[in-house]
Each structure stands twice: as structure tokens, then as C-alpha cells.
Design a protein around this motif. Structure first.
Motif, PDB file in Angstrom:
ATOM      1  N   PHE A  10       0.806  -1.215   0.000  1.00  0.00           N
ATOM      2  CA  PHE A  10       0.000   0.000   0.000  1.00  0.00           C
ATOM      3  C   PHE A  10       0.839   1.264   0.000  1.00  0.00           C
ATOM      4  N   ASP A  11       2.107   1.162   0.352  1.00  0.00           N
ATOM      5  CA  ASP A  11       2.983   2.314   0.377  1.00  0.00           C
ATOM      6  C   ASP A  11       3.353   2.703  -1.055  1.00  0.00           C
ATOM      7  N   HIS A  12       3.435   3.996  -1.332  1.00  0.00           N
ATOM      8  CA  HIS A  12       3.756   4.462  -2.682  1.00  0.00           C
ATOM      9  C   HIS A  12       5.074   3.864  -3.185  1.00  0.00           C
ATOM     10  N   LYS A  13       6.050   3.715  -2.296  1.00  0.00           N
ATOM     11  CA  LYS A  13       7.353   3.174  -2.695  1.00  0.00           C
ATOM     12  C   LYS A  13       7.270   1.687  -3.038  1.00  0.00           C
ATOM     13  N   MET A  14       6.249   0.986  -2.558  1.00  0.00           N
ATOM     14  CA  MET A  14       6.108  -0.448  -2.828  1.00  0.00           C
ATOM     15  C   MET A  14       5.165  -0.740  -3.982  1.00  0.00           C
ATOM     16  N   SER A  15       4.421   0.249  -4.449  1.00  0.00           N
ATOM     17  CA  SER A  15       3.556  -0.016  -5.606  1.00  0.00           C
ATOM     18  C   SER A  15       3.426   1.198  -6.520  1.00  0.00           C
ATOM     19  N   GLY A  16       3.062   2.327  -5.988  1.00  0.00           N
ATOM     20  CA  GLY A  16       2.808   3.508  -6.811  1.00  0.00           C
ATOM     21  C   GLY A  16       3.993   3.935  -7.653  1.00  0.00           C
ATOM     22  N   SER A  17       5.183   3.853  -7.085  1.00  0.00           N
ATOM     23  CA  SER A  17       6.361   4.273  -7.843  1.00  0.00           C
ATOM     24  C   SER A  17       6.572   3.394  -9.074  1.00  0.00           C
ATOM     25  N   PHE A  18       6.194   2.106  -8.983  1.00  0.00           N
ATOM     26  CA  PHE A  18       6.340   1.219 -10.138  1.00  0.00           C
ATOM     27  C   PHE A  18       5.368   1.598 -11.248  1.00  0.00           C
ATOM     28  N   PHE A  19       4.160   1.977 -10.872  1.00  0.00           N
ATOM     29  CA  PHE A  19       3.198   2.444 -11.869  1.00  0.00           C
ATOM     30  C   PHE A  19       3.756   3.677 -12.578  1.00  0.00           C
ATOM     31  N   ASP A  20       4.304   4.607 -11.790  1.00  0.00           N
ATOM     32  CA  ASP A  20       4.853   5.838 -12.350  1.00  0.00           C
ATOM     33  C   ASP A  20       6.039   5.558 -13.270  1.00  0.00           C
ATOM     34  N   GLU A  21       7.026   4.836 -12.758  1.00  0.00           N
ATOM     35  CA  GLU A  21       8.279   4.638 -13.492  1.00  0.00           C
ATOM     36  C   GLU A  21       8.122   3.755 -14.725  1.00  0.00           C
ATOM     37  N   LEU A  22       7.196   2.813 -14.693  1.00  0.00           N
ATOM     38  CA  LEU A  22       7.036   1.892 -15.813  1.00  0.00           C
ATOM     39  C   LEU A  22       5.927   2.318 -16.776  1.00  0.00           C
ATOM     40  N   GLY A  23       5.275   3.429 -16.469  1.00  0.00           N
ATOM     41  CA  GLY A  23       4.232   3.923 -17.361  1.00  0.00           C
ATOM     42  C   GLY A  23       2.993   3.049 -17.374  1.00  0.00           C
ATOM     43  N   ILE A  24       2.708   2.390 -16.258  1.00  0.00           N
ATOM     44  CA  ILE A  24       1.532   1.524 -16.153  1.00  0.00           C
ATOM     45  C   ILE A  24       0.356   2.391 -15.699  1.00  0.00           C
ATOM     46  N   PRO A  25      -0.796   2.254 -16.342  1.00  0.00           N
ATOM     47  CA  PRO A  25      -1.939   3.064 -15.901  1.00  0.00           C
ATOM     48  C   PRO A  25      -2.369   2.688 -14.480  1.00  0.00           C
ATOM     49  N   ASP A  26      -2.919   3.654 -13.784  1.00  0.00           N
ATOM     50  CA  ASP A  26      -3.442   3.373 -12.447  1.00  0.00           C
ATOM     51  C   ASP A  26      -4.551   2.343 -12.539  1.00  0.00           C
ATOM     52  N   PRO A  27      -4.722   1.537 -11.479  1.00  0.00           N
ATOM     53  CA  PRO A  27      -5.825   0.565 -11.490  1.00  0.00           C
ATOM     54  C   PRO A  27      -7.176   1.288 -11.521  1.00  0.00           C
ATOM     55  N   ASP A  28      -8.167   0.619 -12.088  1.00  0.00           N
ATOM     56  CA  ASP A  28      -9.514   1.191 -12.116  1.00  0.00           C
ATOM     57  C   ASP A  28     -10.089   1.317 -10.707  1.00  0.00           C
ATOM     58  N   VAL A  29      -9.706   0.373  -9.839  1.00  0.00           N
ATOM     59  CA  VAL A  29     -10.221   0.355  -8.466  1.00  0.00           C
ATOM     60  C   VAL A  29      -9.068   0.107  -7.516  1.00  0.00           C
ATOM     61  N   ASN A  30      -9.025   0.876  -6.448  1.00  0.00           N
ATOM     62  CA  ASN A  30      -8.082   0.635  -5.358  1.00  0.00           C
ATOM     63  C   ASN A  30      -8.925   0.420  -4.116  1.00  0.00           C
ATOM     64  N   LEU A  31      -8.856  -0.768  -3.540  1.00  0.00           N
ATOM     65  CA  LEU A  31      -9.688  -1.091  -2.381  1.00  0.00           C
ATOM     66  C   LEU A  31      -9.261  -0.345  -1.130  1.00  0.00           C
ATOM     67  N   GLY A  32      -8.055   0.222  -1.128  1.00  0.00           N
ATOM     68  CA  GLY A  32      -7.589   1.006   0.015  1.00  0.00           C
ATOM     69  C   GLY A  32      -7.491   0.185   1.289  1.00  0.00           C
ATOM     70  N   CYS A  33      -6.959  -1.019   1.173  1.00  0.00           N
ATOM     71  CA  CYS A  33      -6.921  -1.939   2.315  1.00  0.00           C
ATOM     72  C   CYS A  33      -5.537  -2.059   2.930  1.00  0.00           C
TER      73      CYS A  33
END
Length: 181
Positions: free
Chosen positions: A4-27
Motif C-alpha cells: 500500500f505504500d507508494h514506494k512499494m507499488s505507486g512508484s512502479f506504476f509511475d516509473e514503468l508507465g503503467i496506468p493506475d488501477p480502475d479500483v483501489n480497495l484502500g486496504c
């Protein structure tokens, strides 16, 4: 889930150009039981809203197991990517997640012949096992284009060619076993 931490998931989306998920359960956060329960509830709601024909889960994290359970309880078939992997260490939360997930899946996408054998030992029919290769290694090859250019030097001594290559080593440290005493 647990990343859930940006450094463990969000940064990979940013750096690899992967679109954000349609849904984030926020768990994110909390104990393993709290995370698992939150994913069970949140994903069940998504399943009821969208009514998929199949759910594909990946890996061995808490959300993998929770999404597989929610899906099966609603009668939705489940496919597991990285199925059949076993460490034999029931002290690892990931091992429990693997065993529970594989015990209820319909389709098994595996990374190796070892994983295939593990599933066969469990009585999984061959027609449900699909070797697809190692998704982590495939991802590494795909992301190498984002890494700095490799330095390659070449020297020729008679018929022997010596290559000097800059080697990049990636280490997976986030598993609980790597931090246990």
C-alpha cells in the motif's frame, strides 16, 4: 493489500508507465487478518457490481488469497498466476496464502516445471496447469529498457573474446522471512 505504500507499488506504476488501477480497495495497513478481511469485503462488493466471468489473481500476498476466496464464494472461476510455488515453510504467511489459493483455483498458470510437479502431487489435472514462464523474470527483461545503458567493453586475445559487462543485481527483500529473527 500489503503493498500500500507508494514506494512499494505507486512508484512502479509511475516509473514503468503503467496506468493506475480502475479500483483501489484502500486496504493497506493493519494486521494480516485486518488486511485480508478488508480485501474480502471490498473485493466481494466489486464482484457483485461487475459480475466477471473469471478472476485472475497473482502471487502469494494477502490480497491474492482474499480475492480468490471472495470469487469462489460467489461462484466465479479463479485463475492463479505463479501457482504451484512452494517453500515448504508453513511459518511464512506467503506459503499459507499459496496453499489456500491453489486449493480453490480452477486454472493454474505456473512459472516452472517444479511448480507443475507440485500441483500434480496435489491432484490437479494436467489440463488445468498452464506453464507460462516466470513473470518476475519477464518483467525484469521488459523493464531493462528503463535501466541505464550497460557498459560493454571488448578485448580480443587470439581467438578468445573477453567481454566486460556492468552487472545489475536486483534483490527481493520484502518477504517477512527476510526480516525475521
Amino acid at each position: 493489500g500489503q503493498h500500500f505504500d507508494h514506494k512499494m507499488s505507486g512508484s512502479f506504476f509511475d516509473e514503468l508507465g503503467i496506468p493506475d488501477p480502475d479500483v483501489n480497495l484502500g486496504c493497506g495497513g493493519g494486521t494480516q487478518a485486518e488486511q485480508t478481511a478488508a480485501v474480502l469485503v471490498g473485493f466481494e462488493s466489486e464482484l457483485m457490481s461487475h459480475k466477471p466471468d473469471l478472476v485472475m489473481v497473482v502471487g502469494d500476498v494477502n490480497s491474492t488469497m482474499a480475492c480468490a476466496i471472495s470469487s469462489k464464494k460467489l461462484g466465479v472461476p479463479v485463475a492463479h498466476v505463479e501457482a504451484g510455488i512452494r517453500s515448504g515453510d508453513m511459518g511464512m504467511p506467503e506459503e499459507i496464502n499459496r496453499i489456500v489459493t491453489d486449493s480453490i483455483c480452477d486454472h493454474f498458470f505456473t512459472t516452472s516445471e517444479v511448480a507443475n510437479r507440485n500441483l500434480r502431487k496435489w491432484g490437479v489435472e494436467e489440463s488445468r496447469i498452464h506453464f507460462v514462464g516466470n513473470t518476475m523474470i519477464d518483467t525484469l527483461y521488459q523493464t531493462m529498457r528503463f535501466m541505464p545503458s550497460q557498459k560493454i567493453g571488448r578485448a580480443v586475445y587470439g581467438s578468445v573474446v573477453i567481454l566486460e559487462v556492468l552487472i545489475i543485481i536486483l534483490i527481493l527483500l520484502h518477504l517477512l522471512i527476510n526480516f525475521s529473527t
